[in-house]
Design an enzyme around this catalytic site. Structure first.
Site, PDB file in Angstrom:
ATOM      1  N   ARG A 218      -1.216  -5.403 -16.358  1.00 19.40           N
ATOM      2  CA  ARG A 218      -0.677  -4.136 -16.857  1.00 19.40           C
ATOM      3  C   ARG A 218       0.536  -3.715 -16.042  1.00 19.40           C
ATOM      4  O   ARG A 218       0.507  -3.704 -14.815  1.00 19.40           O
ATOM      5  CB  ARG A 218      -1.741  -3.031 -16.803  1.00 19.40           C
ATOM      6  CG  ARG A 218      -2.822  -3.230 -17.836  1.00 19.40           C
ATOM      7  CD  ARG A 218      -3.565  -1.923 -18.108  1.00 19.40           C
ATOM      8  NE  ARG A 218      -4.512  -2.125 -19.201  1.00 19.40           N
ATOM      9  CZ  ARG A 218      -4.191  -2.069 -20.482  1.00 19.40           C
ATOM     10  NH1 ARG A 218      -2.947  -1.817 -20.833  1.00 19.40           N
ATOM     11  NH2 ARG A 218      -5.101  -2.272 -21.418  1.00 19.40           N
TER      12      ARG A 218
ATOM     13  N   THR B 277       4.471   1.547 -17.235  1.00 14.09           N
ATOM     14  CA  THR B 277       4.232   1.817 -18.652  1.00 14.09           C
ATOM     15  C   THR B 277       2.766   1.662 -19.047  1.00 14.09           C
ATOM     16  O   THR B 277       2.349   2.151 -20.097  1.00 14.09           O
ATOM     17  CB  THR B 277       5.068   0.864 -19.528  1.00 14.09           C
ATOM     18  OG1 THR B 277       4.575  -0.479 -19.354  1.00 14.09           O
ATOM     19  CG2 THR B 277       6.525   0.922 -19.136  1.00 14.09           C
TER      20      THR B 277
ATOM     21  N   ASP C 145     -17.181  -5.743 -11.182  1.00  9.84           N
ATOM     22  CA  ASP C 145     -16.007  -6.532 -11.544  1.00  9.84           C
ATOM     23  C   ASP C 145     -16.430  -7.985 -11.731  1.00  9.84           C
ATOM     24  O   ASP C 145     -16.771  -8.676 -10.766  1.00  9.84           O
ATOM     25  CB  ASP C 145     -14.943  -6.422 -10.447  1.00  9.84           C
ATOM     26  CG  ASP C 145     -13.634  -7.079 -10.835  1.00  9.84           C
ATOM     27  OD1 ASP C 145     -13.634  -8.307 -11.114  1.00  9.84           O
ATOM     28  OD2 ASP C 145     -12.607  -6.387 -10.874  1.00  9.84           O
TER      29      ASP C 145
ATOM     30  N   ASP D 123     -14.432 -10.664  -9.648  1.00  6.24           N
ATOM     31  CA  ASP D 123     -14.777 -10.679  -8.226  1.00  6.24           C
ATOM     32  C   ASP D 123     -16.151 -11.296  -8.003  1.00  6.24           C
ATOM     33  O   ASP D 123     -16.359 -12.060  -7.043  1.00  6.24           O
ATOM     34  CB  ASP D 123     -14.758  -9.252  -7.665  1.00  6.24           C
ATOM     35  CG  ASP D 123     -13.339  -8.739  -7.426  1.00  6.24           C
ATOM     36  OD1 ASP D 123     -12.408  -9.571  -7.426  1.00  6.24           O
ATOM     37  OD2 ASP D 123     -13.176  -7.522  -7.266  1.00  6.24           O
TER      38      ASP D 123
END
Length: 209
Positions: A104, A108, A200, A203
């Site tokens: 990402r 923006t 996660d 991870d």
């Protein structure tokens, strides 16, 4: 949610509980994710077409069924999606594998494709996009959009755990894509993690923080 399939087989739910446990280490976590992908693959591939062939059994001739030469590709969304590839390949060993990576833009917040390597005949194949978590749905939606721009017509999205927000995003952006999940959890927290989720996935797969 006609295009959402929750696969609630007891073996899948049992293994999902194990990977949710915070005390499950990376080695066991990786093995369980692979096993879950394999088990879910049976449902994901339920509509593969069949054709009749004539064969000889040790007793005599018969008409049998085989998969009708359908071309399939598995595309993990990097990096956590890598954990589901081997399980799918154990079920569909002739499938080709593509890879798509996104990040990402910090300003923006739009998804940016940083890596994409696909089979040359990707437009002729049915795609199974894999990613353990469907949280906001932003990355999965962007990956599907990038694949469609490359001529892919038939796409399925396979995730282990989804948030309602992620499902809504995919259904809004890509109503033609069928979604397969092992569980739909409560919501997203303020950090964008699925609750209760499993943390996660990347991870936990690779032992990173």
């Amino acid at each position: 949610m006609s295009n959402v399939k929750i696969i609630d087989h007891p073996l899948i739910q049992h293994k999902l509980s194990l990977i949710r446990n915070k005390d499950t280490g990376s080695k066991e976590f990786r093995e369980l994710v692979e096993e879950l992908a394999l088990l879910m693959g049976y449902e994901v591939t339920h509509d593969l077409p069949l054709e009749d062939i004539e064969i000889e059994t040790p007793i005599g001739p018969t008409t049998a069924k085989i998969i009708a030469g359908k071309k399939v590709a598995i595309v993990p969304i990097l990096r956590a999606g890598l954990g589901m590839v081997d399980g799918m390949l154990r079920l569909i060993p002739a499938a080709k594998v593509g890879h798509i990576g996104l990040y990402r833009d910090p300003e923006t917040l739009e998804p940016i494709e940083y890596y994409c390597k696909l089979p040359m005949d990707i437009g002729e194949r049915d795609l199974i996009v894999v990613d353990p978590m469907l949280a906001t749905g932003g990355s999965a939606s962007a990956a599907i959009a990038f694949l469609k721009k490359r001529g892919v017509g038939n796409i399925k999205l396979v995730c282990l755990v989804a948030a309602p927000e992620g499902i809504d995003r995919i259904r809004k952006d890509h109503p033609d894509v069928n979604i397969f999940v092992a569980a739909v959890d409560e919501c997203l927290n303020e950090h964008g993690y699925i609750v209760p989720g499993l943390g996660d996935a990347g991870d936990r797969l690779f032992g990173t923080k």
